[in-house]
Design an enzyme around this catalytic site. Structure first.
Site, mmCIF file in Angstrom:
data_model
loop_
_atom_site.group_PDB
_atom_site.id
_atom_site.type_symbol
_atom_site.label_atom_id
_atom_site.label_comp_id
_atom_site.label_asym_id
_atom_site.label_seq_id
_atom_site.Cartn_x
_atom_site.Cartn_y
_atom_site.Cartn_z
ATOM 1 N N ARG A 229 1.459 1.692 -5.986
ATOM 2 C CA ARG A 229 1.719 0.714 -4.920
ATOM 3 C C ARG A 229 0.474 -0.060 -4.553
ATOM 4 O O ARG A 229 0.527 -1.011 -3.775
ATOM 5 C CB ARG A 229 2.256 1.414 -3.682
ATOM 6 C CG ARG A 229 3.553 2.165 -3.860
ATOM 7 C CD ARG A 229 3.920 2.932 -2.608
ATOM 8 N NE ARG A 229 4.182 2.036 -1.508
ATOM 9 C CZ ARG A 229 5.370 1.471 -1.256
ATOM 10 N NH1 ARG A 229 6.375 1.739 -2.050
ATOM 11 N NH2 ARG A 229 5.547 0.649 -0.261
ATOM 12 N N TRP B 243 -3.636 -1.952 -1.346
ATOM 13 C CA TRP B 243 -3.578 -3.188 -2.143
ATOM 14 C C TRP B 243 -3.969 -4.270 -1.147
ATOM 15 O O TRP B 243 -3.196 -4.583 -0.240
ATOM 16 C CB TRP B 243 -2.171 -3.395 -2.675
ATOM 17 C CG TRP B 243 -2.046 -4.563 -3.602
ATOM 18 C CD1 TRP B 243 -2.723 -4.768 -4.771
ATOM 19 C CD2 TRP B 243 -1.197 -5.691 -3.455
ATOM 20 N NE1 TRP B 243 -2.345 -5.942 -5.350
ATOM 21 C CE2 TRP B 243 -1.412 -6.539 -4.581
ATOM 22 C CE3 TRP B 243 -0.258 -6.081 -2.509
ATOM 23 C CZ2 TRP B 243 -0.723 -7.726 -4.753
ATOM 24 C CZ3 TRP B 243 0.421 -7.265 -2.680
ATOM 25 C CH2 TRP B 243 0.180 -8.081 -3.771
ATOM 26 N N HIS C 208 9.937 -30.175 -28.023
ATOM 27 C CA HIS C 208 9.612 -31.049 -26.871
ATOM 28 C C HIS C 208 8.240 -30.724 -26.300
ATOM 29 O O HIS C 208 7.981 -30.975 -25.131
ATOM 30 C CB HIS C 208 10.695 -30.910 -25.797
ATOM 31 C CG HIS C 208 12.061 -31.277 -26.289
ATOM 32 N ND1 HIS C 208 12.443 -32.562 -26.566
ATOM 33 C CD2 HIS C 208 13.112 -30.500 -26.619
ATOM 34 C CE1 HIS C 208 13.688 -32.574 -27.017
ATOM 35 N NE2 HIS C 208 14.124 -31.335 -27.046
ATOM 36 N N CYS D 205 0.859 -1.195 0.000
ATOM 37 C CA CYS D 205 0.000 0.000 0.000
ATOM 38 C C CYS D 205 0.892 1.240 0.000
ATOM 39 O O CYS D 205 2.095 1.167 0.170
ATOM 40 C CB CYS D 205 -0.856 0.020 1.261
ATOM 41 S SG CYS D 205 -1.739 -1.514 1.535
ATOM 42 N N ASN E 299 0.818 -0.247 6.058
ATOM 43 C CA ASN E 299 1.247 -1.059 4.917
ATOM 44 C C ASN E 299 1.935 -2.283 5.510
ATOM 45 O O ASN E 299 2.846 -2.154 6.314
ATOM 46 C CB ASN E 299 2.218 -0.262 4.035
ATOM 47 C CG ASN E 299 2.760 -1.105 2.898
ATOM 48 O OD1 ASN E 299 2.157 -2.112 2.526
ATOM 49 N ND2 ASN E 299 3.911 -0.719 2.377
ATOM 50 N N GLY E 300 1.479 -3.482 5.152
ATOM 51 C CA GLY E 300 2.116 -4.694 5.660
ATOM 52 C C GLY E 300 1.074 -5.715 6.068
ATOM 53 O O GLY E 300 -0.092 -5.612 5.699
ATOM 54 N N GLU F 179 1.536 -9.011 -18.198
ATOM 55 C CA GLU F 179 1.158 -8.108 -17.099
ATOM 56 C C GLU F 179 0.543 -6.813 -17.616
ATOM 57 O O GLU F 179 -0.148 -6.113 -16.878
ATOM 58 C CB GLU F 179 2.339 -7.817 -16.177
ATOM 59 C CG GLU F 179 3.509 -7.101 -16.795
ATOM 60 C CD GLU F 179 4.603 -6.801 -15.767
ATOM 61 O OE1 GLU F 179 4.320 -6.635 -14.576
ATOM 62 O OE2 GLU F 179 5.760 -6.728 -16.183
ATOM 63 N N GLU G 16 11.184 -12.453 -20.429
ATOM 64 C CA GLU G 16 10.835 -11.070 -20.067
ATOM 65 C C GLU G 16 9.805 -10.512 -21.031
ATOM 66 O O GLU G 16 8.854 -9.844 -20.628
ATOM 67 C CB GLU G 16 12.100 -10.209 -20.045
ATOM 68 C CG GLU G 16 11.889 -8.736 -19.789
ATOM 69 C CD GLU G 16 11.160 -8.403 -18.491
ATOM 70 O OE1 GLU G 16 10.994 -9.293 -17.637
ATOM 71 O OE2 GLU G 16 10.696 -7.241 -18.359
ATOM 72 N N LYS H 2 6.149 -9.130 -19.839
ATOM 73 C CA LYS H 2 5.669 -7.782 -20.168
ATOM 74 C C LYS H 2 4.283 -7.852 -20.797
ATOM 75 O O LYS H 2 3.374 -7.114 -20.439
ATOM 76 C CB LYS H 2 6.654 -7.097 -21.108
ATOM 77 C CG LYS H 2 7.922 -6.649 -20.439
ATOM 78 C CD LYS H 2 7.775 -5.377 -19.680
ATOM 79 C CE LYS H 2 7.873 -5.332 -18.214
ATOM 80 N NZ LYS H 2 8.469 -6.256 -17.366
ATOM 81 N N LYS I 122 3.512 -2.273 -7.739
ATOM 82 C CA LYS I 122 4.862 -2.001 -8.236
ATOM 83 C C LYS I 122 5.901 -2.797 -7.472
ATOM 84 O O LYS I 122 6.847 -3.316 -8.040
ATOM 85 C CB LYS I 122 5.181 -0.514 -8.107
ATOM 86 C CG LYS I 122 6.563 -0.134 -8.618
ATOM 87 C CD LYS I 122 6.745 -0.466 -10.089
ATOM 88 C CE LYS I 122 8.148 -0.208 -10.563
ATOM 89 N NZ LYS I 122 8.407 -0.760 -11.899
HETATM 90 C C1 AGP Z 1 7.918 -6.614 -13.564
HETATM 91 O O1 AGP Z 1 7.448 -5.849 -14.654
HETATM 92 C C2 AGP Z 1 6.936 -6.676 -12.399
HETATM 93 N N1 AGP Z 1 6.548 -5.391 -12.001
HETATM 94 C C3 AGP Z 1 7.442 -7.565 -11.284
HETATM 95 O O2 AGP Z 1 7.705 -8.840 -11.824
HETATM 96 C C4 AGP Z 1 8.716 -7.080 -10.572
HETATM 97 O O3 AGP Z 1 9.839 -7.220 -11.424
HETATM 98 C C5 AGP Z 1 8.945 -7.961 -9.335
HETATM 99 O O4 AGP Z 1 7.841 -7.797 -8.475
HETATM 100 C C6 AGP Z 1 10.234 -7.621 -8.586
HETATM 101 O O5 AGP Z 1 10.203 -6.296 -8.140
HETATM 102 P P1 AGP Z 1 11.586 -5.636 -7.600
HETATM 103 O O6 AGP Z 1 12.508 -5.588 -8.780
HETATM 104 O O7 AGP Z 1 11.191 -4.295 -7.103
HETATM 105 O O8 AGP Z 1 12.115 -6.533 -6.548
#
Ligand code: AGP
Length: 608
Positions: free
Chosen positions: A27, A73, A504, A2, A99-100, A488, A481, A485, A603
């Site tokens: 966040r 969140w 395979h 959060c 937050n937590g 997500e 990657e 991308k 994030k």
């Molecule tokens: C990547 O686009 C995502 N936002 C997510 O996989 C992110 O890389 C992952 O949560 C790790 O975050 P960090 O690099 O802040 O540790």
């Protein structure tokens, strides 16, 4: 995860809280709320994104110069107005934002219920608010009540509380795990989860340490450590200017950050290579050369996109420094009881430096005697504080949930680490290894010139329900990657595979409806990828190729050919990923997705 903000001073607090929450919305954004502190606690909350709260505040009487704000969140309790923070205790005198995750909230809730406290939400946070009220009793010492509360809590928290009991204009804060910082102003004090919320108001911040509590008043602050000793914490001046935070004319933060990559790579390299002497300078690594010479194994620990950069880092370090590298997901590492001792260098790779899974893995390595390094983008974040040394990626604030410039600067940082390890271990380096680094920003700028072509490809393929991404060797992580991308940002199912794996299993998926993105670069493997592309084409599959080859060479193997600059194989991934970032972005935009704040994501995931 959060976002929390707070203020006590002379400004109108509501605009500050909303502006701060706006910058922290990445966040978490399933509900939001504020409290303005006067004779009473006046809260306004709304489910959904911040815009709903802003709408609710239009014409609302909430006004003052002292208050808290929160964007959520959800962890405990579904997203709803009644589960939105701030939480007010049942006596109505304490407001809390958090937050937590509090792991022992249920037994505490039962204890408080027996004392006559009542609850109106499903959250762990409301339990903490009532616990503070219980400790406050008829007293007025808010910080003592909060400190007594922290002693009873198991779990992770960054929280801030206010109370009408004392009549004092003060905010009590506590941190164990998720980030929490103080912004130091002139006759005003701020708090936030992330510097981005404060940069327009102050550049002087204090990152609280784990276990710290603090009390803010307009005339200053006091900080105590986990043992209750009053302590001094360093005031850091942040050089991110507020303009960086804005979108800079781009439609989305994600596109802005994709285009910031040449600069981010330049900034991450600056001061780290003496091209005269051919020396790599990693001054914040804080691990002496003798220690680094004794390192026999390296563990790279990360999550998500950062885990993909770790996979590339393995190739870089093993190819150059010839040190065996193991790559682990942060969430898995500690469960495999890793074999670690003082001959192991564990490297936590994290944009935010606050990812709980990565932090837990780093702690697991340190507990077993490993040396700890962080590759991180946020000054003063937890990963940097628990490590022996840091290699900062100077990518600037990355606001888009999808990691882009953090990823490519992580690759650069890992390459610098590989070169540095060669240097301290007396491994001769070809000067081109350094000169190519200097060229990297320019190469990425050239790769960005594929934008219009990629946008057109996105238009042709955005209706696909599934994608396959193929890469070999050091480009297999780039296939992963690219798939992440797309997933997500556009919510389209996509899988990354080693190209050699096609036969395979995945080849059974190929038909005219399933586009395949193939990364066909590098001397040794491009031909092999070409034969994979032929296998796809032979089954009516459509192929989008990312290649450093002449399009003429590829035309029989691909329907779309995206040309990127040719670099040495070890640095080629940095440019290969660029069109994949753009493809995900433009498909997401065409589908009308919220590319900066994709559904269900945050994030940085500061809960396990
Ligand atoms: C990547 O686009 C995502 N936002 C997510 O996989 C992110 O890389 C992952 O949560 C790790 O975050 P960090 O690099 O802040 O540790």
């Amino acid at each position: 995860m959060c976002g929390i903000v707070g203020y006590v001073g002379h400004r109108d607090v509501v605009p500050f809280l909303i502006d701060g929450l706006q910058r922290l919305e990445y966040r978490g954004y399933d509900s939001a709320g504020i409290v303005v502190v006067g004779d009473q606690l006046e809260t306004v909350k709304a489910e959904g994104k911040l815009g709903n709260l802003k709408e609710k505040l239009n014409g609302h009487s909430a006004a003052g110069s002292f208050g808290l704000g929160h964007t959520r969140w959800a962890t405990h309790g579904p997203p709803s107005e009644r589960n939105a923070h701030p939480m007010i205790d049942s006596t109505g005198k304490v407001a809390l934002i958090h937050n937590g995750i509090i792991e022992n909230f249920l037994p505490l809730k039962h204890k408080l219920t027996e004392k006559g406290f009542t609850f109106s939400s499903d959250t762990d946070t409301e339990v903490v608010a009532n616990l503070i009220a219980d400790h406050l009793g008829s007293g007025e010492d808010l910080i003592a009540a909060l400190q007594a509360t922290c002693v009873e809590l198991d779990g992770m928290y960054a929280f801030a509380a206010v109370s009408t009991a004392s009549g004092q204009r003060e905010i009590a804060m506590g941190r164990q795990g998720p980030p929490l910082l103080i912004g130091v102003g002139q006759d005003e004090m701020f708090l936030a989860s992330d510097p981005a919320a404060l940069l327009s108001y102050t550049q002087d911040v204090i990152f609280l340490e784990n276990g710290d509590t603090a009390l803010l008043r307009t005339d200053g602050y006091k900080i105590w450590d986990g043992d209750g000793n009053e302590v001094e914490r360093k005031v850091q001046r942040l050089h991110w200017d507020p303009v960086q935070i804005e979108k800079g004319g781009y439609k989305h933060f994600m596109l802005k950050e994709i285009h910031e990559q040449p600069q981010a790579l330049q900034d991450t390299l600056a001061g780290r290579v003496d091209f005269e002497s051919g020396k790599v300078i990693l001054d914040a690594i804080d691990l002496d050369e003798a220690t680094l010479r004794k390192i026999e194994r390296i563990h790279l620990l990360a999550c998500g996109t950062s885990w993909h950069s770790a996979l590339v880092g393995k190739f870089m370090i093993e190819a150059l420094a010839r040190i065996p590298v193991a790559v682990d997901y942060g969430s898995e590492y500690r469960y495999r009881d890793p074999i670690v001792d003082n001959r192991v260098l564990a490297v936590g790779i994290s944009q935010s430096g606050e990812t709980a899974d990565t932090l837990a893995a780093m702690e697991a390595a340190r507990e077993r005697g490993g040396h700890l390094l962080a590759v991180c983008n946020v000054v003063g974040s937890q990963a940097t504080r628990i490590s022996d040394g840091v290699i900062y990626t100077h990518a600037g604030p990355e606001i888009g949930v999808a990691s882009t410039k953090a990823f490519t600067t992580q690759l650069e940082a890992l390459y610098l680490l590989a070169l540095y390890l060669c240097q301290v271990r007396g491994i001769e380096l070809d000067p081109s290894r350094l000169s190519e680094l200097a060229h990297l920003p320019q190469a990425v700028a050239e790769a960005l010139e594929t934008e219009a072509q990629v946008k057109a490809i996105a238009k042709r393929y955005h209706r696909a329900q599934d994608f396959l991404y193929l890469g070999r060797s050091i480009n297999y992580p780039i296939a992963l990657e690219g798939a992440l991308k797309l997933k997500e940002i556009s919510y389209i199912h996509a899988e990354g595979y080693p190209a050699g794996e096609m036969k395979h299993g995945p080849i059974a998926l190929i038909d005219e409806d399933l586009p395949t993105v193939a990364i066909a670069t590098g001397d040794k493997v491009a031909e092999k990828v070409q034969s994979n592309m032929q296998q796809v084409k032979a089954r009516d599959g459509r192929v989008i190729a990312v290649t450093d080859r002449d399009p003429g060479e590829m035309s029989e193997f691909a329907d779309e050919i995206i040309r990127v600059p040719r670099l040495s194989a070890i640095l080629q991934p940095v440019v290969n990923v660029i069109p994949l970032q753009l493809l995900a972005y433009y498909i997401g935009v065409r589908l009308g997705c919220d590319v900066d704040q994709p559904r269900n994501l945050a994030k940085s995931v500061t809960v396990e």
